[in-house]
Scaffold this motif. Structure first.
Motif, mmCIF file in Angstrom:
data_model
loop_
_atom_site.group_PDB
_atom_site.id
_atom_site.type_symbol
_atom_site.label_atom_id
_atom_site.label_comp_id
_atom_site.label_asym_id
_atom_site.label_seq_id
_atom_site.Cartn_x
_atom_site.Cartn_y
_atom_site.Cartn_z
ATOM 1 N N SER A 145 25.510 -33.053 -26.681
ATOM 2 C CA SER A 145 26.747 -32.968 -25.898
ATOM 3 C C SER A 145 26.780 -34.073 -24.857
ATOM 4 O O SER A 145 25.779 -34.353 -24.208
ATOM 5 C CB SER A 145 26.849 -31.611 -25.207
ATOM 6 O OG SER A 145 27.983 -31.575 -24.380
ATOM 7 N N ASP A 146 27.949 -34.673 -24.708
ATOM 8 C CA ASP A 146 28.111 -35.671 -23.655
ATOM 9 C C ASP A 146 28.657 -35.011 -22.380
ATOM 10 O O ASP A 146 28.968 -35.686 -21.407
ATOM 11 C CB ASP A 146 29.035 -36.788 -24.113
ATOM 12 C CG ASP A 146 30.414 -36.296 -24.510
ATOM 13 O OD1 ASP A 146 30.653 -35.071 -24.487
ATOM 14 O OD2 ASP A 146 31.263 -37.130 -24.854
ATOM 15 N N GLN A 147 28.748 -33.663 -22.388
ATOM 16 C CA GLN A 147 29.270 -32.952 -21.229
ATOM 17 C C GLN A 147 28.212 -32.726 -20.145
ATOM 18 O O GLN A 147 28.540 -32.305 -19.048
ATOM 19 C CB GLN A 147 29.854 -31.608 -21.660
ATOM 20 C CG GLN A 147 31.042 -31.760 -22.595
ATOM 21 C CD GLN A 147 31.610 -30.411 -22.961
ATOM 22 O OE1 GLN A 147 32.043 -29.673 -22.091
ATOM 23 N NE2 GLN A 147 31.593 -30.088 -24.243
ATOM 24 N N PHE A 148 26.928 -32.971 -20.461
ATOM 25 C CA PHE A 148 25.884 -32.840 -19.453
ATOM 26 C C PHE A 148 24.789 -33.867 -19.714
ATOM 27 O O PHE A 148 24.577 -34.292 -20.836
ATOM 28 C CB PHE A 148 25.310 -31.416 -19.409
ATOM 29 C CG PHE A 148 24.520 -31.020 -20.624
ATOM 30 C CD1 PHE A 148 23.135 -31.178 -20.643
ATOM 31 C CD2 PHE A 148 25.135 -30.481 -21.735
ATOM 32 C CE1 PHE A 148 22.393 -30.814 -21.746
ATOM 33 C CE2 PHE A 148 24.397 -30.105 -22.848
ATOM 34 C CZ PHE A 148 23.027 -30.274 -22.859
ATOM 35 N N ASN A 149 24.119 -34.279 -18.636
ATOM 36 C CA ASN A 149 23.017 -35.223 -18.770
ATOM 37 C C ASN A 149 21.774 -34.766 -18.021
ATOM 38 O O ASN A 149 20.829 -35.519 -17.872
ATOM 39 C CB ASN A 149 23.430 -36.631 -18.323
ATOM 40 C CG ASN A 149 23.948 -36.661 -16.906
ATOM 41 O OD1 ASN A 149 23.732 -35.736 -16.130
ATOM 42 N ND2 ASN A 149 24.657 -37.713 -16.559
ATOM 43 N N GLU A 150 21.815 -33.525 -17.532
ATOM 44 C CA GLU A 150 20.681 -32.989 -16.791
ATOM 45 C C GLU A 150 20.564 -31.489 -17.053
ATOM 46 O O GLU A 150 21.568 -30.782 -17.116
ATOM 47 C CB GLU A 150 20.893 -33.239 -15.294
ATOM 48 C CG GLU A 150 19.772 -32.787 -14.411
ATOM 49 C CD GLU A 150 20.090 -32.988 -12.932
ATOM 50 O OE1 GLU A 150 19.394 -32.383 -12.108
ATOM 51 O OE2 GLU A 150 21.031 -33.737 -12.601
ATOM 52 N N LYS A 158 12.636 -34.138 -21.524
ATOM 53 C CA LYS A 158 13.631 -34.334 -22.582
ATOM 54 C C LYS A 158 12.928 -34.960 -23.790
ATOM 55 O O LYS A 158 12.307 -36.014 -23.679
ATOM 56 C CB LYS A 158 14.771 -35.233 -22.111
ATOM 57 C CG LYS A 158 15.888 -35.352 -23.124
ATOM 58 C CD LYS A 158 17.076 -36.096 -22.553
ATOM 59 C CE LYS A 158 18.205 -36.113 -23.563
ATOM 60 N NZ LYS A 158 19.436 -36.666 -22.984
ATOM 61 N N ALA A 205 18.119 -35.767 -27.910
ATOM 62 C CA ALA A 205 19.466 -35.352 -27.475
ATOM 63 C C ALA A 205 19.688 -33.839 -27.541
ATOM 64 O O ALA A 205 20.571 -33.316 -26.868
ATOM 65 C CB ALA A 205 20.524 -36.060 -28.312
ATOM 66 N N TYR A 237 14.544 -30.017 -25.326
ATOM 67 C CA TYR A 237 13.827 -30.167 -24.068
ATOM 68 C C TYR A 237 12.569 -29.305 -24.147
ATOM 69 O O TYR A 237 12.618 -28.169 -24.632
ATOM 70 C CB TYR A 237 14.669 -29.681 -22.884
ATOM 71 C CG TYR A 237 15.833 -30.571 -22.546
ATOM 72 C CD1 TYR A 237 15.755 -31.472 -21.494
ATOM 73 C CD2 TYR A 237 17.021 -30.501 -23.263
ATOM 74 C CE1 TYR A 237 16.836 -32.281 -21.166
ATOM 75 C CE2 TYR A 237 18.100 -31.306 -22.952
ATOM 76 C CZ TYR A 237 17.993 -32.192 -21.897
ATOM 77 O OH TYR A 237 19.067 -32.989 -21.587
ATOM 78 N N ASN A 258 26.139 -32.634 -14.973
ATOM 79 C CA ASN A 258 26.549 -33.986 -15.330
ATOM 80 C C ASN A 258 26.635 -34.776 -14.031
ATOM 81 O O ASN A 258 27.500 -34.490 -13.193
ATOM 82 C CB ASN A 258 27.874 -33.992 -16.079
ATOM 83 C CG ASN A 258 28.160 -35.321 -16.730
ATOM 84 O OD1 ASN A 258 27.306 -36.207 -16.759
ATOM 85 N ND2 ASN A 258 29.360 -35.473 -17.253
ATOM 86 N N ASN A 259 25.732 -35.727 -13.847
ATOM 87 C CA ASN A 259 25.654 -36.519 -12.624
ATOM 88 C C ASN A 259 25.613 -35.645 -11.371
ATOM 89 O O ASN A 259 26.306 -35.895 -10.388
ATOM 90 C CB ASN A 259 26.815 -37.510 -12.545
ATOM 91 C CG ASN A 259 26.779 -38.497 -13.692
ATOM 92 O OD1 ASN A 259 25.707 -38.925 -14.109
ATOM 93 N ND2 ASN A 259 27.951 -38.842 -14.205
#
Length: 139
Positions: A71-76, A97, A100, A103, A124-125
C-alpha cells in the motif's frame, strides 16, 4: 396498570430484537478481534501474524506481520503491546521492514500471563492513517 405492563412488555421485546441491518457474520467480526491478525478498515488491508515461536510470558517472542497487499497509503508501522485487564503495556518492540508487505517484529515481551492486545498503527509521514489490534491470551 394493564397499559403500563403492556408498554413495558413491548419495550422489553423490542430491546431484545436482533437488528436486520447486521448479519450474524458481521456481528461475529465486530465483537471478536482477530487473534492471528488485524484488519485495517480505512486502508482496506488485512495483516496476518506468523509467530516464530509459541508466544509466552517467559521469553522474548517474535513474529512476522504479513500484509495482504502493498500500500502506498502508509510508510511507517508502529506496534505496541497493551494488557487491557491490568491497564499497562510492555517495553517497546523492534520493527524491521522485510519488504513491501512484510515486517518482522522482535523483542516482544509479554510481562505476565493473561490477556494482551497487539496494537498496530499505520502512518504516512508521521500522520496516522489507520490502526487496529489483535487480542490474545498469553500463557
Amino acid at each position: 396498570m394493564k397499559t403500563l405492563m403492556l408498554i413495558l412488555s413491548v419495550c422489553l421485546l423490542a430491546g431484545c430484537a436482533n437488528p436486520d441491518y447486521v448479519s450474524d457474520d458481521d456481528q461475529h467480526l465486530q465483537n471478536k478481534p482477530m487473534a492471528d491478525g488485524a484488519y485495517f478498515s480505512k486502508v482496506r488491508i488485512m495483516a496476518k501474524i506468523s509467530w516464530e515461536n509459541t508466544p509466552t510470558s517467559e521469553q522474548a517472542n517474535a513474529f512476522v506481520l504479513n500484509f495482504s497487499a502493498p500500500s502506498d497509503q502508509f510508510n511507517e508501522l508502529a506496534v505496541s503491546l497493551w494488557m487491557p485487564s491490568m491497564g499497562h503495556g510492555s517495553i517497546p518492540v523492534k520493527i524491521e521492514k522485510i519488504n513491501a508487505t512484510q515486517y518482522r517484529i522482535t523483542d516482544v515481551y509479554f510481562l505476565m500471563p493473561g490477556d494482551w492486545d497487539i496494537r498496530f498503527t499505520l502512518k504516512n509521514n508521521g500522520v496516522t492513517m489507520d490502526s487496529s489490534y489483535a487480542s490474545m491470551i498469553v500463557p
